[in-house]
Design a protein around this motif. Structure first.
Motif, mmCIF file in Angstrom:
data_model
loop_
_atom_site.group_PDB
_atom_site.id
_atom_site.type_symbol
_atom_site.label_atom_id
_atom_site.label_comp_id
_atom_site.label_asym_id
_atom_site.label_seq_id
_atom_site.Cartn_x
_atom_site.Cartn_y
_atom_site.Cartn_z
ATOM 1 N N LEU A 23 -3.535 2.574 -1.416
ATOM 2 C CA LEU A 23 -2.237 3.818 -1.353
ATOM 3 C C LEU A 23 -1.399 3.417 -2.263
ATOM 4 C CD1 LEU A 23 -1.523 6.522 -0.091
ATOM 5 C CD2 LEU A 23 -0.750 5.203 2.133
ATOM 6 N N VAL A 24 -0.472 1.790 -1.869
ATOM 7 C CA VAL A 24 0.310 1.857 -2.488
ATOM 8 C C VAL A 24 -0.386 2.249 -4.752
ATOM 9 C CG1 VAL A 24 1.637 -0.175 -4.054
ATOM 10 C CG2 VAL A 24 0.971 0.558 -1.498
ATOM 11 N N THR A 25 -1.732 1.548 -4.925
ATOM 12 C CA THR A 25 -2.153 1.581 -6.134
ATOM 13 C C THR A 25 -2.098 2.896 -6.507
ATOM 14 O OG1 THR A 25 -3.454 -0.426 -5.454
ATOM 15 C CG2 THR A 25 -4.039 1.079 -7.552
ATOM 16 N N LEU A 26 -2.391 4.156 -5.249
ATOM 17 C CA LEU A 26 -2.731 5.588 -5.567
ATOM 18 C C LEU A 26 -0.991 6.297 -5.910
ATOM 19 C CD1 LEU A 26 -4.417 8.149 -5.589
ATOM 20 C CD2 LEU A 26 -4.067 9.130 -3.729
ATOM 21 N N LEU A 27 -0.454 5.875 -5.309
ATOM 22 C CA LEU A 27 0.877 5.820 -5.492
ATOM 23 C C LEU A 27 1.294 5.756 -7.005
ATOM 24 C CD1 LEU A 27 2.658 5.679 -2.148
ATOM 25 C CD2 LEU A 27 2.025 7.921 -3.028
ATOM 26 N N PHE A 28 0.913 4.390 -7.457
ATOM 27 C CA PHE A 28 1.528 4.041 -8.931
ATOM 28 C C PHE A 28 0.694 4.286 -9.431
ATOM 29 C CE2 PHE A 28 0.840 1.194 -12.265
ATOM 30 C CZ PHE A 28 2.036 0.847 -12.711
ATOM 31 N N VAL A 30 -0.683 7.614 -9.889
ATOM 32 C CA VAL A 30 0.157 9.110 -9.483
ATOM 33 C C VAL A 30 1.231 9.168 -9.998
ATOM 34 C CG1 VAL A 30 1.163 11.153 -7.985
ATOM 35 C CG2 VAL A 30 -1.122 9.931 -7.757
ATOM 36 N N ASN A 31 2.245 8.394 -10.582
ATOM 37 C CA ASN A 31 3.477 8.325 -11.266
ATOM 38 C C ASN A 31 2.985 7.844 -12.161
ATOM 39 O OD1 ASN A 31 5.277 9.150 -8.665
ATOM 40 N ND2 ASN A 31 5.204 7.598 -8.261
ATOM 41 N N LYS A 40 -7.393 6.714 -9.820
ATOM 42 C CA LYS A 40 -7.324 7.593 -8.790
ATOM 43 C C LYS A 40 -8.050 8.062 -7.215
ATOM 44 C CE LYS A 40 -3.893 9.726 -12.208
ATOM 45 N NZ LYS A 40 -3.632 11.091 -12.215
ATOM 46 N N GLY A 44 -7.588 7.113 -3.967
ATOM 47 C CA GLY A 44 -7.541 7.546 -2.666
ATOM 48 C C GLY A 44 -7.815 8.195 -1.916
#
Length: 111
Positions: A23-28, A30-31, A40, A44
């Motif tokens: 989840l942290v990887t996904l947020l990174f 995406v940003n 991505k 997810g």
């Protein structure tokens, strides 16, 4: 007590850690601009699968432990009920009559 909980639920904790890391990887991703769409998507899917699997198995394991505790209590209750209801065999009539015949009457004791 914490050590026992960690011992019992370690697979769920590991799955939660992997899910949170994804989840942290996904947020990174995406940003950060320029990340591949497949990365991505993979991040997810791994995050959702890890967190869902950890929650589901934790819930199932907790329910199973509660059910086993209840079954153990019910079994002990049944064993105690059987032990309480078990009475010794009645004495033989001839042995009872012999004991009555051997009995001696004693005088009443004054108060």
């Amino acid at each position: 007590m914490l050590a026992r909980a960690l011992e019992i639920f370690w697979p769920e904790l590991v799955a939660t850690a992997f899910g949170l890391a994804a989840l942290v990887t996904l947020l990174f991703l995406v940003n950060v601009g320029g990340a591949a769409a497949w990365a991505k998507t993979l991040s997810g899917v791994v995050a959702v699968a890890g967190l869902s699997l950890a929650g589901l198995t934790g819930t199932l394991k907790n329910s199973a432990q509660a059910m086993l505790k209840r079954l153990r209590q019910d079994a002990y209750t049944e064993l105690v009920a059987i032990a309480v209801q078990t009475a010794p065999r009645p004495p033989d009539r001839s042995a009872l009559q012999k004991a009555i015949n051997r009995r001696r009457l004693t005088p009443a004791t004054p108060n």
